[in-house]
Scaffold this active site. Structure first.
Site, PDB file in Angstrom:
ATOM      1  N   ARG A  58       4.281  -4.655  16.967  1.00 17.04           N
ATOM      2  CA  ARG A  58       2.947  -3.948  16.796  1.00 17.04           C
ATOM      3  C   ARG A  58       1.848  -5.564  17.444  1.00 17.04           C
ATOM      4  NH1 ARG A  58       1.724  -2.930  10.110  1.00 17.04           N
ATOM      5  NH2 ARG A  58       2.379  -5.298  11.125  1.00 17.04           N
ATOM      6  N   ASP A  66      -1.809  -8.512  11.764  1.00 16.97           N
ATOM      7  CA  ASP A  66      -3.245  -9.172  11.950  1.00 16.97           C
ATOM      8  C   ASP A  66      -3.470 -10.060  12.472  1.00 16.97           C
ATOM      9  OD1 ASP A  66      -3.487  -6.680  10.508  1.00 16.97           O
ATOM     10  OD2 ASP A  66      -2.953  -7.751   8.800  1.00 16.97           O
ATOM     11  N   SER A  94       0.660  -0.727   0.243  1.00 16.28           N
ATOM     12  CA  SER A  94       0.029  -0.159   0.075  1.00 16.28           C
ATOM     13  C   SER A  94       0.970   1.432   0.106  1.00 16.28           C
ATOM     14  CB  SER A  94      -0.572   0.172   1.486  1.00 16.28           C
ATOM     15  OG  SER A  94       0.014  -0.020   2.355  1.00 16.28           O
ATOM     16  N   HIS A 134       5.334 -12.802   7.314  1.00 13.62           N
ATOM     17  CA  HIS A 134       6.068 -11.490   6.789  1.00 13.62           C
ATOM     18  C   HIS A 134       7.066 -11.120   5.932  1.00 13.62           C
ATOM     19  CE1 HIS A 134       6.370  -6.865   6.990  1.00 13.62           C
ATOM     20  NE2 HIS A 134       5.142  -6.668   7.674  1.00 13.62           N
TER      21      HIS A 134
HETATM   22  N1  CMX Z   1       1.214 -19.667   5.774  1.00 13.50           N
HETATM   23  C1  CMX Z   1       1.357 -20.970   5.429  1.00 13.50           C
HETATM   24  N2  CMX Z   1       1.994 -20.343   4.466  1.00 13.50           N
HETATM   25  C2  CMX Z   1       3.500 -19.600   4.088  1.00 13.50           C
HETATM   26  C3  CMX Z   1       2.516 -18.403   5.246  1.00 13.50           C
HETATM   27  C4  CMX Z   1       1.887 -18.563   5.872  1.00 13.50           C
HETATM   28  N3  CMX Z   1       1.134 -17.914   7.271  1.00 13.50           N
HETATM   29  N4  CMX Z   1       3.914 -17.464   4.925  1.00 13.50           N
HETATM   30  C5  CMX Z   1       4.778 -17.703   4.253  1.00 13.50           C
HETATM   31  N5  CMX Z   1       4.233 -18.674   3.990  1.00 13.50           N
HETATM   32  C6  CMX Z   1       5.025 -19.285   2.430  1.00 13.50           C
HETATM   33  C7  CMX Z   1       4.517 -18.842   1.811  1.00 13.50           C
HETATM   34  O1  CMX Z   1       3.078 -18.852   0.865  1.00 13.50           O
HETATM   35  C8  CMX Z   1       5.464 -18.794  -0.119  1.00 13.50           C
HETATM   36  O2  CMX Z   1       5.274 -20.427  -0.158  1.00 13.50           O
HETATM   37  P1  CMX Z   1       5.288 -20.710  -1.473  1.00 13.50           P
HETATM   38  O3  CMX Z   1       6.984 -20.903  -1.412  1.00 13.50           O
HETATM   39  O4  CMX Z   1       4.882 -21.961  -1.783  1.00 13.50           O
HETATM   40  O5  CMX Z   1       5.198 -19.679  -2.132  1.00 13.50           O
HETATM   41  C9  CMX Z   1       6.482 -19.385   1.683  1.00 13.50           C
HETATM   42  O6  CMX Z   1       6.422 -19.394   2.671  1.00 13.50           O
HETATM   43  C10 CMX Z   1       7.935 -18.252   1.838  1.00 13.50           C
HETATM   44  O7  CMX Z   1       7.617 -16.960   1.604  1.00 13.50           O
HETATM   45  P2  CMX Z   1       8.179 -16.042   3.029  1.00 13.50           P
HETATM   46  O8  CMX Z   1       8.649 -15.474   1.611  1.00 13.50           O
HETATM   47  O9  CMX Z   1       7.832 -16.370   3.799  1.00 13.50           O
HETATM   48  O10 CMX Z   1       6.679 -14.946   2.775  1.00 13.50           O
HETATM   49  P3  CMX Z   1       6.497 -13.758   1.332  1.00 13.50           P
HETATM   50  O11 CMX Z   1       7.206 -12.557   2.007  1.00 13.50           O
HETATM   51  O12 CMX Z   1       5.899 -14.585   0.600  1.00 13.50           O
HETATM   52  O13 CMX Z   1       5.457 -13.555   2.395  1.00 13.50           O
HETATM   53  C11 CMX Z   1       3.386 -12.459   3.569  1.00 13.50           C
HETATM   54  C12 CMX Z   1       4.335 -12.477   2.836  1.00 13.50           C
HETATM   55  C13 CMX Z   1       2.652 -12.206   4.994  1.00 13.50           C
HETATM   56  C14 CMX Z   1       2.346 -12.205   2.599  1.00 13.50           C
HETATM   57  C15 CMX Z   1       3.216 -14.343   3.869  1.00 13.50           C
HETATM   58  O14 CMX Z   1       3.739 -14.737   5.150  1.00 13.50           O
HETATM   59  C16 CMX Z   1       1.890 -14.645   3.852  1.00 13.50           C
HETATM   60  O15 CMX Z   1       0.542 -15.534   2.971  1.00 13.50           O
HETATM   61  N6  CMX Z   1       0.891 -14.590   5.636  1.00 13.50           N
HETATM   62  C17 CMX Z   1      -0.400 -15.095   5.639  1.00 13.50           C
HETATM   63  C18 CMX Z   1      -1.377 -13.526   5.712  1.00 13.50           C
HETATM   64  C19 CMX Z   1      -1.237 -12.048   6.008  1.00 13.50           C
HETATM   65  O16 CMX Z   1      -0.603 -12.966   7.047  1.00 13.50           O
HETATM   66  N7  CMX Z   1      -0.751 -10.708   5.738  1.00 13.50           N
HETATM   67  C20 CMX Z   1      -0.682 -10.039   7.186  1.00 13.50           C
HETATM   68  C21 CMX Z   1       0.646  -9.064   6.573  1.00 13.50           C
HETATM   69  C22 CMX Z   1       0.665  -8.402   7.362  1.00 13.50           C
HETATM   70  C23 CMX Z   1       1.116  -6.730   6.745  1.00 13.50           C
HETATM   71  O17 CMX Z   1       0.258  -6.567   5.292  1.00 13.50           O
HETATM   72  O18 CMX Z   1       1.631  -6.129   7.414  1.00 13.50           O
END
Ligand code: CMX
Length: 464
Positions: free
Chosen positions: A355, A403, A270, A346
């Site tokens: 947070r 969150d 964002s 994250h």
């Molecule tokens: N549950 C299951 N799998 C997860 C995960 C979770 N909470 N977080 C990461 N992973 C997976 C990813 O999907 C990714 O899988 P693939 O290799 O199959 O694509 C792998 O782990 C590596 O991801 P990462 O490098 O650790 O995390 P990213 O930077 O790609 O993504 C985020 C970060 C936040 C999008 C991810 O951790 C996620 O989807 N979390 C759940 C949604 C969430 O809570 N979002 C809020 C974020 C807070 C904010 O916006 O400030």
């Protein structure tokens, strides 16, 4: 809090960069005066960086950066906050606990106000209580929406997602953009930031009224919306217009949530969107409207509604006797079905999100929240999930993010319509994003234009 002596504030902030975060106890400067004081030094700093270090190498670009969503790439200037992977966020050098100690609260409240956080993010200085309350009064003066925006928002179908409505309403506010009008008239580049500032203050002031109107239209269309109270802080008014003015605990929670969610450095989807769109000299309404649509994605701002949905489904399946064992089973069920565990992981952080910790502290201090079965479930889940996610072996950060808990507290205090939660995040994230639109113009930052490659071009590059 106000009675605290200056030396305590100084000792609290002794590790903070010089000139940052010292509360000027009796100061009554306006925000504009303060900003005018700090801008020349920053402009000079940038000039020096350009002159002396334009060619200095601070990192390398790997193929994984290009195909991996630019993660870890140092490629953006953002003054308001810096996110350390292990320690978490600092706003102009201040941690969340620092901010809770030095940023003025609303009269009668304990939590820092959104206005004081906005002031800190914009100027790098801690406002005095006087400055903060004068700023509250200025925002309250500007808070009312133009009639055509009210009519526009009222005409939208109740079934349209509140985030879509918020983005549309914010874009429509650009009808009165001072920056756009001045640009059309023809102004000097050095004057851009002054018009941007007026638009940013106007938008920050109007967002609560817009967001509250959407809430009332969608969920309580038969109830009248309270008028803006010129003597109240931004979040006090927001809570009042939502219909929760009587609920001091919820109002305090909203103050904390909105202040600490205000900025999370510049690279998140964002903030980055706002910065990118703003770099084309789009006005703040259009830039922030675009940011809101980035925030509306389930991997970003929508996660807070997803967490609640997921925890409720878990509660329904597990029933009354919640144990670590059955939470573990439910986590594995989620992961085995190919879904992410919402509220965990994250893009940058590699430790529990401060947070999340601050919101947990808020819960721990309130017996009614400690007694809530949903809050207990959130806490127990946080005890189990990191080990499960580590064993699952994918996520780089198995710990809870903000969150994981944010929506459950809103739910407990009666704000139960969780499709609305991301709108509150949207009101909050404006604090950081808008302040950086002002800085981008004050520093004369150029239009963003990173270089992209096709896979064939990338392979050619690798060969050469
Ligand atoms: N549950 C299951 N799998 C997860 C995960 C979770 N909470 N977080 C990461 N992973 C997976 C990813 O999907 C990714 O899988 P693939 O290799 O199959 O694509 C792998 O782990 C590596 O991801 P990462 O490098 O650790 O995390 P990213 O930077 O790609 O993504 C985020 C970060 C936040 C999008 C991810 O951790 C996620 O989807 N979390 C759940 C949604 C969430 O809570 N979002 C809020 C974020 C807070 C904010 O916006 O400030």
């Amino acid at each position: 809090m106000f009675g605290r002596s200056v030396p305590l504030a100084h000792s609290l902030l002794r590790n903070v960069p010089a000139g940052v975060g010292l509360r000027r106890w009796a100061s009554t400067k306006t925000l504009r005066e303060t900003l005018q004081e700090v801008i020349p030094a920053k402009q000079e700093q940038l000039k020096k960086l350009k002159a002396e270090h334009s060619q200095t190498v601070v990192g390398e670009v790997k193929v994984e950066n290009i195909i991996g969503g630019m993660r870890g790439l140092k490629a953006m200037l953002w003054e308001a906050s810096v996110l350390d992977p292990n320690e978490g966020i600092r706003f102009h050098g201040l941690t969340i606990p620092d901010c809770q100690k030095v940023l003025p609260p609303a009269p009668g409240g304990k939590e820092m106000t959104a206005e004081s956080m906005f002031w800190l993010l914009l100027t790098g200085r801690v406002p005095s209580p006087n400055e903060s309350s004068q700023f509250s009064a200025e925002l309250a003066e500007k808070a009312e929406l133009p009639a055509f925006v009210e009519n526009f928002v009222d005409s939208l179908p109740r079934t349209l997602h509140p985030m879509t409505q918020l983005g549309m309403g914010v874009a429509a506010l650009n009808h009165d953009s001072q920056f756009q009008a001045a640009y059309e008239r023809g102004i000097k580049k050095s004057e851009y930031w002054t018009y941007m500032l007026e638009d940013c203050l106007d938008l920050a002031a109007k967002l609560p009224a817009l967001a509250a109107r959407i809430y009332r239209n969608v969920y309580h269309p038969d109830k009248a919306i309270a008028p803006v109270d010129k003597n109240m802080d931004l979040v006090g008014n927001y809570s009042n217009m939502l219909g929760f003015g009587h609920n001091e605990s919820l109002t305090e929670y909203l103050r904390l949530y909105i202040a600490l969610h205000g900025d999370h450095e510049g690279g998140n989807a964002s903030a980055h969107t706002s910065h990118l769109v703003g770099s084309t000299l789009s006005d703040p309404y259009l830039s922030y409207s675009a940011a809101l649509f980035a925030l509306a994605g389930p991997l970003h701002g929508l996660a807070n509604q997803e967490v609640l949905r997921w925890q409720m489904a878990m509660q329904k399946e597990i029933g009354e006797s919640v144990s670590h064992e059955n939470i573990r089973d439910y986590l594995w069920k989620t992961l085995r079905s190919g879904q992410v565990v919402p509220g965990y992981g994250h893009g940058v952080l590699r430790n529990p999100d401060p947070r999340f910790i601050a919101l947990q502290e808020f819960c721990k201090a309130r017996p009614e929240l400690q007694a809530s079965s949903m809050i207990q479930l959130v806490q127990k889940t946080a005890e189990v999930a990191p080990d499960v996610l580590k064993e699952h072996g994918k996520t780089k950060n198995p710990f809870p993010n903000v969150d994981a808990t944010s929506g459950c507290v809103l739910y407990h205090y009666g704000l139960t319509e969780f499709k609305y939660y991301t709108v509150i995040f949207g009101v909050s994230r404006a604090l950081g994003a808008l302040t950086q639109l002002v800085w981008a113009r004050a520093l004369g930052l150029p239009i963003e234009r990173p270089k992209s490659y096709s896979m064939d071009a990338l392979e050619k590059l690798i060969k050469n």
